[in-house]
Design an enzyme around this catalytic site. Structure first.
Site, mmCIF file in Angstrom:
data_model
loop_
_atom_site.group_PDB
_atom_site.id
_atom_site.type_symbol
_atom_site.label_atom_id
_atom_site.label_comp_id
_atom_site.label_asym_id
_atom_site.label_seq_id
_atom_site.Cartn_x
_atom_site.Cartn_y
_atom_site.Cartn_z
ATOM 1 N N GLU A 127 -8.907 26.300 -5.504
ATOM 2 C CA GLU A 127 -9.722 25.409 -4.669
ATOM 3 C C GLU A 127 -10.223 26.121 -3.425
ATOM 4 O OE1 GLU A 127 -11.317 22.738 -5.109
ATOM 5 O OE2 GLU A 127 -10.225 21.175 -4.074
ATOM 6 N N THR A 181 -18.138 21.341 1.681
ATOM 7 C CA THR A 181 -16.952 20.683 2.237
ATOM 8 C C THR A 181 -16.629 21.294 3.603
ATOM 9 O OG1 THR A 181 -16.138 20.267 0.008
ATOM 10 C CG2 THR A 181 -14.513 20.148 1.780
#
Ligand code: HSE
Length: 308
Positions: A127, A181
């Site tokens: 991630e 993000t």
């Protein structure tokens, strides 16, 4: 020991209002399908469906595979086929799904005997490659399924709850305008007024208990956020968020951003008629704003699992 495995890797939705970096849910759809096979040397990746990097060190799953092969001194390599069903950058944990799927698959085909907590840790490393930030609220539900809380990262403590009743979930994915993000995190306040922190604690605890009891009223009351969503809406990170929120309020349902957006979700009764009505109203808001969208009518689901 099987030489290959095919796994279903669920989309996930993080935050659910006040549970920033803590809460997440796994969805029954959309999902990625990943096949991992012991073959050759090193890591080889084929991607179909949506476009993501196939170079192992730049692919969230490839990075997980490289790390696990190295760390466990595994001999031989793996071939990974990724059929992306989750649109990257939609706010539905696309990179987490791939990372979790590869961690799960390598654990199985090399019989490593890793715990779910360890799989979350490996998947979280993948991630970071793609999102650039160490949050586990997508990989935790991608591995454990249902509703998860990352109670602490070090030591890692994840709790997973399967609500004792079915919940209906509508996910709306506005097209375009996706910000990373990282960018969505840069706009967040560094200091928070105590009053807002108190309201968020009230919401988060109400939502968590609502999930444990399967109490939709509590889930509705709890799925609010006075800190992160308003800052992101203000910065233009969440598209049409205020009118969507307002439309949801009029319908008597709660709407939250899915992770850092742009997707939003509503949790409600699992009634097709009710969900269609909500879809009509929220779709109308997006159309009025000139925003195209896709949607999923779905429910909570398990984490990564083998497809027979
Ligand atoms: N908790 C993370 C965030 C999730 O909101 O930044 C990102 O998917």
């Amino acid at each position: 020991m099987a030489n290959s495995i095919r796994v279903r890797c669920p989309a996930t939705s993080a935050n659910l209002g006040a549970g920033f970096d803590v809460f997440g849910i796994a969805l029954r759809k959309p999902y990625d399908v990943i096949e991992v096979e012991r073959a050759g040397e090193g890591v080889e990746i084929e991607v179909s469906g949506f476009d993501v990097p196939s170079e192992p060190s730049r692919n969230t799953g490839g990075y997980v595979a490289l790390r696990m092969l190295e760390e466990f001194g595994l001999r031989g390599g793996v071939r990974i086929r990724i059929l992306k069903g989750i649109r990257p950058g939609s706010g539905l944990g696309s990179s987490a799904a791939t990372a979790a799927g590869v961690a799960f698959a390598i654990n199985r085909i090399f019989a490593l005997g890793l715990s779910r907590g360890a799989l979350v840790r490996y998947a979280a490393e993948g991630e970071i490659v793609s999102a650039g930030v160490p949050h586990m609220d997508n990989v935790a539900p991608a591995i454990y399924g249902w509703f998860t809380m990352v109670a602490s990262q070090r030591p890692l403590r994840v709790y997973s709850i399967r609500p004792p009743r079915e919940l209906g979930i509508l996910v709306m994915v506005p097209e375009g305008g996706k910000r990373s993000t990282e960018e969505a995190r840069r706009v967040l306040p560094r200091k928070v007024p105590l009053k807002k922190a108190v309201r968020n604690v009230a919401c988060a605890s109400t939502l968590a208990v609502g999930m444990a009891l399967g109490d939709l009223d509590m889930i509705k009351v709890g799925m609010e956020d006075f800190i992160v969503e308003p800052a992101r809406a203000e910065a233009g990170i969440l598209r049409a968020f205020r009118p969507l929120k307002e439309a949801a309020r009029k319908l008597g349902v709660s709407l939250a951003a899915s992770g850092a957006g742009p997707a939003v979700l509503v949790i409600t009764e699992p009634s097709a008629r009710k969900i269609r009505r909500i879809l009509g109203a929220l779709g109308g808001v997006l159309e009025e704003e000139g925003i195209r969208y896709s949607f999923y009518i779905t429910e909570l689901g398990p984490g990564v699992e083998e497809m027979k």
